[in-house]
Design an enzyme around this catalytic site. Structure first.
Site, mmCIF file in Angstrom:
data_model
loop_
_atom_site.group_PDB
_atom_site.id
_atom_site.type_symbol
_atom_site.label_atom_id
_atom_site.label_comp_id
_atom_site.label_asym_id
_atom_site.label_seq_id
_atom_site.Cartn_x
_atom_site.Cartn_y
_atom_site.Cartn_z
ATOM 1 N N GLU A 1 -5.668 -37.101 19.289
ATOM 2 C CA GLU A 1 -5.131 -37.981 17.985
ATOM 3 C C GLU A 1 -6.087 -38.964 17.422
ATOM 4 O OE1 GLU A 1 -1.029 -39.525 18.486
ATOM 5 O OE2 GLU A 1 -0.714 -37.745 19.582
ATOM 6 N N GLY B 1 -3.331 -37.576 23.786
ATOM 7 C CA GLY B 1 -1.900 -38.534 23.651
ATOM 8 C C GLY B 1 -2.631 -39.710 22.838
#
Length: 410
Positions: A147, A105
């Site tokens: 990410e 995340g």
């Protein structure tokens, strides 16, 4: 043909992931465990998940420690209050749904992940920790949302691309060795620069059961103008760096880079990006915004500047005077405004079109971030309208078989 291809796996070196790819269209529902803390009617718990509409539900998030082991990010909610166990106990009533967990995340950053994949030793520690974690809480698989590998602005480095592929391959072997048919998926970006920096597309798509393409947040307050975060198609106004930043071109990039279409799951946001316009008299797509504001004021339940849940957006349009909804005929998505407040989002009309797009192109299915932002209480009509559309379009959809040439080339 599928049986024949799998029977020849020894010749073509086809992975288990490729042979077990289901023909049913997927509806992947990400569940944000933080939604249980929203006030009043905005609260969303495990009991609110519409399991009849989802083929896969993914619990978000877990993280990674500095020593490359699984990190529980919300110990009170996930462990003390039995979030993990209550989630996987849903198998008792809905055994055909897959219950997964996602690691990573945006808030996790990238530095720990870059460090973790940098050596065989740390990857082994992580893989072993994941196996223990999935066994302990009875999850059906892992989704990776790093990410982003190789992104310098996210503490990545050029070696991440190979390290990420090595990690995926090692997880694949470990999962297969366990023998529980655990799924291995990844949430990925859709821009050429990010793929070039961190993603070995053919290698990843061979090892993963599915690739969840994050075809949202394609526009935002950071761009300096008002726009929808997930336009389906390129618009005439999309020039320069924005020319290929749309759902259609993003998915095609993954195919062009070597990923079979039937491995790709298309992201659909159940939220909108909101803005403060610079002028209340200019309100079309591309209107200048007050970037310093960081987006429009927080909505009452999600309480996040610049991001409104669909149930908050539809409530504004239904209950507050002065809102005007418009349709982007080129991008096939809606937006709405009132005075200097502006929001781009997805609604039943755009979701229906995106689901048809998925079927037209032979993609594996659709996923949403996140299920808790649908109109789950029926504030604007029937409850769960967006996920219901996704389900209705996928339940009779047969995903086309992969092209044999994809395997022969490998």
């Amino acid at each position: 043909m599928k049986i024949l291809i799998c029977a020849l796996a020894v010749v073509f070196v086809i992975t288990k992931a490729e042979c077990t790819n289901t023909n049913r269209g997927r509806v992947v529902c990400y569940f944000n465990n933080g939604a249980v803390n929203r006030p009043g009617i905005g609260r969303y718990g495990i009991e609110n998940i519409p399991l009849d509409s989802c083929t896969h539900v993914i619990y978000a998030f877990i993280g990674v420690t500095d020593t490359s082991e699984v990190l529980v990010l919300d110990h009170k909610g996930d462990v003390e209050n039995n979030g993990f166990r209550n989630f996987t106990s849903l198998k008792a009533t809905h055994p055909n749904v897959k219950y997964m967990v996602v690691v990573g995340g945006w808030d996790e950053g990238g530095g720990k992940y870059s460090k973790m994949v940098s050596s065989s030793t740390s990857r082994t520690i992580f893989t072993s920790s994941v196996v223990d974690f999935l066994n302990e809480y009875d999850f059906d698989g892992l989704d990776l949302d790093w990410e982003y590998p190789g992104a310098a602005d996210r503490d990545g480095n050029p070696e991440d691309k190979q390290g990420f592929l090595d990690l995926i391959n090692e997880l694949r072997v470990a999962f297969d060795d366990v023998g529980k048919d655990w799924l291995l998926t990844a949430a990925v970006p859709m821009t050429k620069s990010k793929l070039a920096d961190g993603y070995d597309v053919p290698g990843l798509c061979q090892a993963l059961d599915a690739v969840h393409v994050m075809t949202y947040d394609l526009r935002g307050n950071w761009d300096g103008f008002a726009d929808n975060p997930s336009p389906l198609y390129r618009r005439p106004r999309d020039q320069g760096v924005y020319e290929n930043i749309n759902v259609e071109d993003g998915l095609q990039l993954w195919v062009d880079e070597g990923c079979p279409a039937n491995k790709l799951v298309v992201g659909i946001p159940f939220y909108g990006r909101s803005y403060v316009l610079s002028s209340s008299s200019e309100h079309d797509i591309g209107a200048p915004i007050d970037t310093a504001a960081g987006g429009a004021d927080p909505a009452p339940y999600t309480d996040s500047r610049g991001v409104w849940a669909y149930f908050e957006i539809c409530s504004k349009l239904k209950d507050e005077e002065g809102w005007i909804r418009k349709w982007d005929k080129d991008g096939k998505v809606p937006y709405a405004y009132r005075e200097n407040q502006w929001v781009g989002y997805d609604d039943p009309q755009s979701v229906k079109r995106k689901m048809e797009f998925i079927k037209e192109n032979g993609y594996l299915g659709a996923m949403t971030w996140s299920i808790d932002m649908d109109d789950f209480r029926g504030l604007c009509g029937k409850a769960n309208p967006l996920i219901s559309i996704m389900h209705s379009k996928m339940k009779s959809y047969t995903v086309p078989e992969p092209n044999e040439d994809n395997y022969l080339e490998k």
